[in-house]
Design a protein around this motif. Structure first.
Motif, PDB file in Angstrom:
ATOM      1  N   MET A 115      53.716  68.015  -7.900  1.00 33.51           N
ATOM      2  CA  MET A 115      53.050  67.432  -6.730  1.00 33.51           C
ATOM      3  C   MET A 115      51.598  67.089  -7.052  1.00 33.51           C
ATOM      4  O   MET A 115      51.081  66.066  -6.592  1.00 33.51           O
ATOM      5  N   THR A 116      50.953  67.903  -7.869  1.00 33.62           N
ATOM      6  CA  THR A 116      49.584  67.602  -8.286  1.00 33.62           C
ATOM      7  C   THR A 116      49.558  66.301  -9.078  1.00 33.62           C
ATOM      8  O   THR A 116      48.678  65.452  -8.866  1.00 33.62           O
ATOM      9  N   ARG A 117      50.543  66.114  -9.943  1.00 36.45           N
ATOM     10  CA  ARG A 117      50.629  64.856 -10.714  1.00 36.45           C
ATOM     11  C   ARG A 117      50.918  63.678  -9.806  1.00 36.45           C
ATOM     12  O   ARG A 117      50.361  62.593  -9.983  1.00 36.45           O
ATOM     13  N   GLU A 118      51.779  63.873  -8.806  1.00 33.54           N
ATOM     14  CA  GLU A 118      52.057  62.790  -7.855  1.00 33.54           C
ATOM     15  C   GLU A 118      50.795  62.388  -7.096  1.00 33.54           C
ATOM     16  O   GLU A 118      50.546  61.200  -6.876  1.00 33.54           O
ATOM     17  N   ILE A 119      50.010  63.370  -6.688  1.00 35.60           N
ATOM     18  CA  ILE A 119      48.756  63.087  -5.979  1.00 35.60           C
ATOM     19  C   ILE A 119      47.833  62.264  -6.871  1.00 35.60           C
ATOM     20  O   ILE A 119      47.229  61.276  -6.425  1.00 35.60           O
ATOM     21  N   GLU A 120      47.719  62.661  -8.142  1.00 32.43           N
ATOM     22  CA  GLU A 120      46.891  61.910  -9.084  1.00 32.43           C
ATOM     23  C   GLU A 120      47.375  60.467  -9.207  1.00 32.43           C
ATOM     24  O   GLU A 120      46.568  59.529  -9.241  1.00 32.43           O
ATOM     25  N   ALA A 121      48.693  60.280  -9.272  1.00 32.36           N
ATOM     26  CA  ALA A 121      49.259  58.934  -9.410  1.00 32.36           C
ATOM     27  C   ALA A 121      48.971  58.081  -8.170  1.00 32.36           C
ATOM     28  O   ALA A 121      48.642  56.895  -8.291  1.00 32.36           O
ATOM     29  N   VAL A 122      49.085  58.674  -6.998  1.00 26.64           N
ATOM     30  CA  VAL A 122      48.813  57.928  -5.762  1.00 26.64           C
ATOM     31  C   VAL A 122      47.337  57.539  -5.702  1.00 26.64           C
ATOM     32  O   VAL A 122      47.000  56.401  -5.364  1.00 26.64           O
ATOM     33  N   ARG A 123      46.465  58.459  -6.044  1.00 26.08           N
ATOM     34  CA  ARG A 123      45.029  58.155  -6.033  1.00 26.08           C
ATOM     35  C   ARG A 123      44.704  57.025  -7.024  1.00 26.08           C
ATOM     36  O   ARG A 123      43.933  56.122  -6.718  1.00 26.08           O
ATOM     37  N   ALA A 124      45.292  57.077  -8.201  1.00 29.57           N
ATOM     38  CA  ALA A 124      45.055  56.026  -9.196  1.00 29.57           C
ATOM     39  C   ALA A 124      45.577  54.686  -8.697  1.00 29.57           C
ATOM     40  O   ALA A 124      44.912  53.651  -8.871  1.00 29.57           O
ATOM     41  N   ALA A 125      46.728  54.691  -8.071  1.00 33.51           N
ATOM     42  CA  ALA A 125      47.292  53.442  -7.539  1.00 33.51           C
ATOM     43  C   ALA A 125      46.429  52.887  -6.410  1.00 33.51           C
ATOM     44  O   ALA A 125      46.263  51.666  -6.293  1.00 33.51           O
ATOM     45  N   GLU A 126      45.875  53.759  -5.589  1.00 32.54           N
ATOM     46  CA  GLU A 126      44.986  53.299  -4.521  1.00 32.54           C
ATOM     47  C   GLU A 126      43.728  52.656  -5.087  1.00 32.54           C
ATOM     48  O   GLU A 126      43.262  51.634  -4.578  1.00 32.54           O
TER      49      GLU A 126
END
Length: 190
Positions: A63-74
């Protein structure tokens, strides 16, 4: 329409969307090993989801990695110079894109990560609806069917094996904040 008038509307839309999403199947144990899946037992009842403390460590990493991915995509979407690039960046925030990254960070197959993620997230979502955790999800029970009311009114840990329930109860202090961050980040108008 002023912003303060939009907030109740957005909240209502989110509650309806979540209410519809809550109508899905239960997560259970199945297959050849201890992996949780959404198989329904022959009795018509969902089997209890099974996972371990190690799976919950993987959930945390994933989930921490998913959060990082969403932030990068934003960030990518904000820097995009055309609609197509913004669209491609927006797609990177979808769970169909982030779950494989989470599984990789957890060091488990995508199916296993997804099953644990769904089981844990369902418990947290229900606890948030019940106001038993300080989660961001709310639901207007006057707008949902009786089955949803019953599901939200019961103990969500009953959908887990006793071992999984004990492991999750013991890890909630560190996992709930991660789940809250993810939900707030990915919510409609989040």
């Amino acid at each position: 329409m002023p912003t303060k008038n939009l907030l109740p509307l957005i909240g209502s839309i989110l509650c309806v969307a979540v209410g519809v999403a809550c109508g899905g199947g239960e997560v259970g144990a199945g297959g050849a090993g201890p992996a949780a899946s959404s198989q329904v037992a022959a009795s018509g009842q969902a089997a209890a989801a099974s996972f371990t403390a190690a799976d919950l460590d993987g959930y945390s990493k994933g989930m921490t990695r998913e959060i990082e991915a969403v932030r990068a995509a934003e960030k990518e979407a904000a820097a995009a110079t055309d609609a197509a690039a913004r669209g491609r960046a927006a797609q990177k925030t979808w769970d169909t894109e982030t779950i494989p990254l989470g599984a990789e960070a957890a060091g488990v197959p995508v199916e296993r990560y997804r099953a644990v993620r769904e089981a844990v997230n369902e418990v947290f979502k229900t606890l948030s609806f019940q106001r038993k955790i300080d989660g961001p999800m709310r639901i207007d029970l006057s707008r949902v069917d009786d089955a949803t009311k019953a599901r939200i009114g019961r103990d969500p840990f009953t959908d887990l094996t006793p071992e999984a329930a004990a492991a999750l109860r013991g890890a909630m202090d560190r996992l709930v904040p991660i789940w809250i961050e993810y939900v707030r980040l990915t919510a409609v108008a989040g």
